[in-house]
Design a protein around this motif. Sequence first.
Motif, PDB file in Angstrom:
ATOM      1  N   ASP A 124       0.855  -1.180   0.000  1.00 35.44           N
ATOM      2  CA  ASP A 124       0.000   0.000   0.000  1.00 35.44           C
ATOM      3  C   ASP A 124       0.889   1.227   0.000  1.00 35.44           C
ATOM      4  OD1 ASP A 124      -2.784   1.108   0.218  1.00 35.44           O
ATOM      5  OD2 ASP A 124      -1.917   2.031   1.997  1.00 35.44           O
ATOM      6  N   SER A 125       0.297   2.378  -0.268  1.00 36.99           N
ATOM      7  CA  SER A 125       1.058   3.621  -0.231  1.00 36.99           C
ATOM      8  C   SER A 125       1.402   4.033   1.195  1.00 36.99           C
ATOM      9  CB  SER A 125       0.276   4.742  -0.912  1.00 36.99           C
ATOM     10  OG  SER A 125      -0.941   4.986  -0.226  1.00 36.99           O
ATOM     11  N   ASP A 139       4.641   2.340   1.218  1.00 35.47           N
ATOM     12  CA  ASP A 139       5.458   3.256   0.422  1.00 35.47           C
ATOM     13  C   ASP A 139       5.221   4.698   0.868  1.00 35.47           C
ATOM     14  OD1 ASP A 139       7.181   4.239  -1.474  1.00 35.47           O
ATOM     15  OD2 ASP A 139       5.772   4.036  -3.140  1.00 35.47           O
ATOM     16  N   THR A 140       5.526   4.971   2.124  1.00 32.62           N
ATOM     17  CA  THR A 140       5.226   6.283   2.685  1.00 32.62           C
ATOM     18  C   THR A 140       6.116   7.390   2.130  1.00 32.62           C
ATOM     19  OG1 THR A 140       6.655   5.821   4.589  1.00 32.62           O
ATOM     20  CG2 THR A 140       4.308   5.309   4.824  1.00 32.62           C
ATOM     21  N   ASN A 184       6.351   7.993  -0.875  1.00 34.69           N
ATOM     22  CA  ASN A 184       5.680   8.466  -2.091  1.00 34.69           C
ATOM     23  C   ASN A 184       4.179   8.701  -1.917  1.00 34.69           C
ATOM     24  OD1 ASN A 184       7.952   8.342  -4.085  1.00 34.69           O
ATOM     25  ND2 ASN A 184       7.984   6.219  -3.381  1.00 34.69           N
ATOM     26  N   VAL A 185       3.675   8.588  -0.681  1.00 33.67           N
ATOM     27  CA  VAL A 185       2.261   8.823  -0.432  1.00 33.67           C
ATOM     28  C   VAL A 185       1.975  10.321  -0.531  1.00 33.67           C
ATOM     29  CG1 VAL A 185       2.469   9.090   2.093  1.00 33.67           C
ATOM     30  CG2 VAL A 185       0.390   8.087   1.123  1.00 33.67           C
ATOM     31  N   TYR A 192      -0.677   8.402  -3.359  1.00 32.92           N
ATOM     32  CA  TYR A 192      -0.630   7.944  -4.739  1.00 32.92           C
ATOM     33  C   TYR A 192      -1.671   8.635  -5.623  1.00 32.92           C
ATOM     34  CZ  TYR A 192       2.488   3.873  -4.056  1.00 32.92           C
ATOM     35  OH  TYR A 192       3.560   3.044  -3.830  1.00 32.92           O
ATOM     36  N   ARG A 228      -0.599  11.191  -8.157  1.00 27.99           N
ATOM     37  CA  ARG A 228       0.434  10.803  -9.115  1.00 27.99           C
ATOM     38  C   ARG A 228      -0.209  10.272 -10.395  1.00 27.99           C
ATOM     39  NH1 ARG A 228       5.624   9.971  -7.221  1.00 27.99           N
ATOM     40  NH2 ARG A 228       5.905  10.536  -5.029  1.00 27.99           N
ATOM     41  N   VAL A 269       2.556   5.395 -10.627  1.00 29.21           N
ATOM     42  CA  VAL A 269       2.109   4.472  -9.582  1.00 29.21           C
ATOM     43  C   VAL A 269       2.384   3.027  -9.993  1.00 29.21           C
ATOM     44  CG1 VAL A 269       0.110   3.617  -8.302  1.00 29.21           C
ATOM     45  CG2 VAL A 269       0.378   6.077  -8.695  1.00 29.21           C
ATOM     46  N   SER A 327      -4.288  -1.376  -2.332  1.00 29.58           N
ATOM     47  CA  SER A 327      -4.311   0.028  -2.745  1.00 29.58           C
ATOM     48  C   SER A 327      -5.135   0.127  -4.007  1.00 29.58           C
ATOM     49  CB  SER A 327      -2.881   0.527  -3.017  1.00 29.58           C
ATOM     50  OG  SER A 327      -2.868   1.680  -3.824  1.00 29.58           O
ATOM     51  N   THR A 353      -3.165   1.658  -6.915  1.00 28.90           N
ATOM     52  CA  THR A 353      -2.202   0.743  -7.531  1.00 28.90           C
ATOM     53  C   THR A 353      -2.924  -0.293  -8.385  1.00 28.90           C
ATOM     54  OG1 THR A 353      -0.736   1.045  -5.622  1.00 28.90           O
ATOM     55  CG2 THR A 353      -0.259  -0.805  -7.088  1.00 28.90           C
TER      56      THR A 353
END
Length: 271
Positions: A12-13, A38-39, A41-42, A44, A47, A52, A75, A78
């Motif tokens: 997850d983001s 993926d904190t 890049n949070v 998502y 983006r 993503v 996510s 995603t």
Amino acid sequence: MSARSRRVAMLDSGLGGITVLNALRALAPDTDVIYFADTANVPYGDRTLDNVAALGAHIVERLVQHDPGVIVVASGTTCAAFEAHGWPSSLVPYTGVIDTGARAAAAASASGRIGVIATRGTIDSGCFERAVHALSPGARVTNVAAPALVPIVEAGESSTERAQAAVNAACRAFIDAYCDAVILGCTHFPHLRKWFAAALGPGVQLVDPADACAAATVALLAFEPLGSGRLICEVSGDEQVFARYAQPLGAPRIDELAHVELPVAGSMPLQ
């Protein structure tokens, strides 16, 4: 974790996938989980979907090293990105939140008026609407992009008046469209469930794709040997901040916590 066990890799983001993790734990507490947040890049949702998809593909590359039995894409953005640009090649089966959420909503709605609230990227992709119409061609789908909600959850402000006001504003379109079921199409949003319930009232079914996604995951793990229920969290940003905010959201005890750098997401890695 070299021996094969009932093991799930989840991505997850950030904190949103904890809703899927908790649903999975409720059904199969002996499952080992490797959770990648993926904190760095949070969020998502702001983006592009190709960016993503590239981030997600790099995370999948990382997760397959743990030899999971299932990869859970917890996510919605995603999932939408993979649907648009192709799911990364993998011998490990995937489960996601879009198809499972659409099936649950189609079953929950008596009128066929279904709302979807998600990130801007997910809404713009049309993935939930397509999935709902594939199951119920006559459904009337109302889409709402809610970019303000993910940062609220990530900041640990799910119980604040700010959160309530943002949810109330997002729900107006569903009330106007007389929706009787609303898909919480981003896994961050069930953390705001009490505000959605208050805004929409008891006549509207709130559909959390996490529950259906967890059930589909457990079905794929049916013949795997039992695990020990361990939780490993890998975080691309500050792992201590992630752990601090995860606890109030009901995350299970984290047995291992590590910071992991992702490659720069320019394009999806070669398969």
